[in-house]
Design a protein around this motif. Structure first.
Motif, mmCIF file in Angstrom:
data_model
loop_
_atom_site.group_PDB
_atom_site.id
_atom_site.type_symbol
_atom_site.label_atom_id
_atom_site.label_comp_id
_atom_site.label_asym_id
_atom_site.label_seq_id
_atom_site.Cartn_x
_atom_site.Cartn_y
_atom_site.Cartn_z
ATOM 1 N N ILE A 136 0.839 -1.205 0.000
ATOM 2 C CA ILE A 136 0.000 0.000 0.000
ATOM 3 C C ILE A 136 0.872 1.253 0.000
ATOM 4 O O ILE A 136 0.619 2.198 -0.744
ATOM 5 C CB ILE A 136 -0.961 -0.010 1.204
ATOM 6 C CG1 ILE A 136 -2.002 -1.121 1.016
ATOM 7 C CG2 ILE A 136 -1.641 1.351 1.378
ATOM 8 C CD1 ILE A 136 -2.852 -1.388 2.232
ATOM 9 N N ILE A 137 1.915 1.259 0.805
ATOM 10 C CA ILE A 137 2.817 2.414 0.855
ATOM 11 C C ILE A 137 3.501 2.617 -0.497
ATOM 12 O O ILE A 137 3.604 3.741 -0.989
ATOM 13 C CB ILE A 137 3.840 2.258 1.998
ATOM 14 C CG1 ILE A 137 3.115 2.418 3.340
ATOM 15 C CG2 ILE A 137 4.973 3.262 1.865
ATOM 16 C CD1 ILE A 137 3.961 2.135 4.549
ATOM 17 N N LYS A 138 3.937 1.535 -1.139
ATOM 18 C CA LYS A 138 4.555 1.651 -2.470
ATOM 19 C C LYS A 138 3.562 2.209 -3.482
ATOM 20 O O LYS A 138 3.915 3.028 -4.329
ATOM 21 C CB LYS A 138 5.069 0.285 -2.935
ATOM 22 C CG LYS A 138 6.342 -0.139 -2.250
ATOM 23 C CD LYS A 138 6.814 -1.481 -2.753
ATOM 24 C CE LYS A 138 8.080 -1.924 -2.043
ATOM 25 N NZ LYS A 138 8.533 -3.241 -2.508
ATOM 26 N N ARG A 139 2.314 1.764 -3.385
ATOM 27 C CA ARG A 139 1.276 2.247 -4.305
ATOM 28 C C ARG A 139 1.005 3.734 -4.081
ATOM 29 O O ARG A 139 0.843 4.503 -5.028
ATOM 30 C CB ARG A 139 0.001 1.427 -4.093
ATOM 31 C CG ARG A 139 -1.133 1.828 -4.963
ATOM 32 C CD ARG A 139 -0.896 1.388 -6.382
ATOM 33 N NE ARG A 139 -2.078 1.687 -7.143
ATOM 34 C CZ ARG A 139 -2.063 2.218 -8.346
ATOM 35 N NH1 ARG A 139 -0.921 2.416 -8.948
ATOM 36 N NH2 ARG A 139 -3.167 2.500 -8.968
ATOM 37 N N MET A 140 0.967 4.149 -2.816
ATOM 38 C CA MET A 140 0.764 5.555 -2.509
ATOM 39 C C MET A 140 1.901 6.398 -3.083
ATOM 40 O O MET A 140 1.672 7.475 -3.641
ATOM 41 C CB MET A 140 0.668 5.756 -0.993
ATOM 42 C CG MET A 140 -0.609 5.234 -0.375
ATOM 43 S SD MET A 140 -0.559 5.226 1.437
ATOM 44 C CE MET A 140 -0.572 6.972 1.796
ATOM 45 N N TRP A 141 3.134 5.906 -2.956
ATOM 46 C CA TRP A 141 4.295 6.627 -3.490
ATOM 47 C C TRP A 141 4.197 6.740 -5.002
ATOM 48 O O TRP A 141 4.468 7.805 -5.585
ATOM 49 C CB TRP A 141 5.583 5.921 -3.067
ATOM 50 C CG TRP A 141 6.815 6.599 -3.585
ATOM 51 C CD1 TRP A 141 7.645 6.150 -4.560
ATOM 52 C CD2 TRP A 141 7.336 7.867 -3.184
ATOM 53 N NE1 TRP A 141 8.662 7.048 -4.776
ATOM 54 C CE2 TRP A 141 8.488 8.116 -3.938
ATOM 55 C CE3 TRP A 141 6.927 8.810 -2.253
ATOM 56 C CZ2 TRP A 141 9.245 9.270 -3.791
ATOM 57 C CZ3 TRP A 141 7.691 9.966 -2.111
ATOM 58 C CH2 TRP A 141 8.833 10.182 -2.879
ATOM 59 N N LYS A 142 3.788 5.654 -5.656
ATOM 60 C CA LYS A 142 3.653 5.670 -7.114
ATOM 61 C C LYS A 142 2.591 6.694 -7.534
ATOM 62 O O LYS A 142 2.807 7.457 -8.478
ATOM 63 C CB LYS A 142 3.275 4.272 -7.626
ATOM 64 C CG LYS A 142 3.168 4.209 -9.125
ATOM 65 C CD LYS A 142 2.785 2.834 -9.619
ATOM 66 C CE LYS A 142 2.593 2.863 -11.128
ATOM 67 N NZ LYS A 142 1.917 1.703 -11.647
ATOM 68 N N LEU A 143 1.459 6.724 -6.840
ATOM 69 C CA LEU A 143 0.408 7.682 -7.162
ATOM 70 C C LEU A 143 0.859 9.122 -6.929
ATOM 71 O O LEU A 143 0.535 10.012 -7.706
ATOM 72 C CB LEU A 143 -0.846 7.406 -6.337
ATOM 73 C CG LEU A 143 -1.736 6.286 -6.826
ATOM 74 C CD1 LEU A 143 -2.862 6.033 -5.831
ATOM 75 C CD2 LEU A 143 -2.310 6.597 -8.201
ATOM 76 N N ALA A 144 1.615 9.338 -5.859
ATOM 77 C CA ALA A 144 2.093 10.690 -5.549
ATOM 78 C C ALA A 144 3.053 11.197 -6.618
ATOM 79 O O ALA A 144 3.209 12.403 -6.795
ATOM 80 C CB ALA A 144 2.765 10.704 -4.177
ATOM 81 N N ASN A 145 3.686 10.279 -7.352
ATOM 82 C CA ASN A 145 4.657 10.659 -8.376
ATOM 83 C C ASN A 145 4.154 10.427 -9.800
ATOM 84 O O ASN A 145 4.915 10.574 -10.742
ATOM 85 C CB ASN A 145 5.960 9.877 -8.162
ATOM 86 C CG ASN A 145 6.685 10.368 -6.940
ATOM 87 O OD1 ASN A 145 7.223 11.455 -6.940
ATOM 88 N ND2 ASN A 145 6.677 9.577 -5.879
ATOM 89 N N ALA A 146 2.906 10.047 -9.930
ATOM 90 C CA ALA A 146 2.353 9.749 -11.256
ATOM 91 C C ALA A 146 2.267 11.014 -12.098
ATOM 92 O O ALA A 146 1.945 12.096 -11.610
ATOM 93 C CB ALA A 146 0.968 9.117 -11.119
ATOM 94 N N GLY A 147 2.542 10.858 -13.366
ATOM 95 C CA GLY A 147 2.469 11.982 -14.292
ATOM 96 C C GLY A 147 1.072 12.159 -14.856
ATOM 97 O O GLY A 147 0.209 11.297 -14.729
ATOM 98 N N ALA A 148 0.865 13.290 -15.485
ATOM 99 C CA ALA A 148 -0.437 13.611 -16.064
ATOM 100 C C ALA A 148 -0.430 13.525 -17.583
ATOM 101 O O ALA A 148 -1.461 13.720 -18.214
ATOM 102 C CB ALA A 148 -0.860 15.004 -15.624
ATOM 103 N N GLY A 149 0.707 13.201 -18.159
ATOM 104 C CA GLY A 149 0.845 13.228 -19.616
ATOM 105 C C GLY A 149 -0.143 12.357 -20.364
ATOM 106 O O GLY A 149 -0.722 12.795 -21.363
#
Length: 99
Positions: free
Chosen positions: A13-26
């Motif tokens: 869950i923490i890894k997923r949260m980190w991925k979402l926090a760094n996800a791009g909008a492109g």
């Protein structure tokens, strides 16, 4: 207590949260630029951070994304609590060995 099969553990869950926090909008912007009839290749797009997509009848597109600030605050809380739990476990183990 046994883990329920299929549910993510705390670390996942923490890894997923980190991925979402760094996800791009492109990819979401790419999706917004093309009309719906050309959306056949959307399977490869990274739209994880996209929470809402609206296209008005006048052609106006509205994109909403996860709240990165709030997500990072929750992630920081989760990491801080993890550290507290580790300290508590260490102290408990030390007490058990000494007592």
């Amino acid at each position: 207590m046994a883990k329920t099969k299929g549910l993510p553990n705390r670390e996942q869950i923490i890894k997923r949260m980190w991925k979402l926090a760094n996800a791009g909008a492109g990819d979401a912007v790419k999706l917004a630029c093309f009309p719906p009839e050309e959306w056949c290749g959307t399977d490869g797009l990274d739209l994880d951070a996209l929470t809402e997509f609206k296209r008005g009848s006048n052609g106006v597109v509205e994109l909403k994304f996860v709240d990165r600030g709030r997500l990072l605050e929750r992630l920081l809380d989760a990491v801080d609590h993890s550290g507290e739990e580790q300290v508590d476990r260490f102290l408990q183990a030390m007490e058990e060995q000494g007592g």
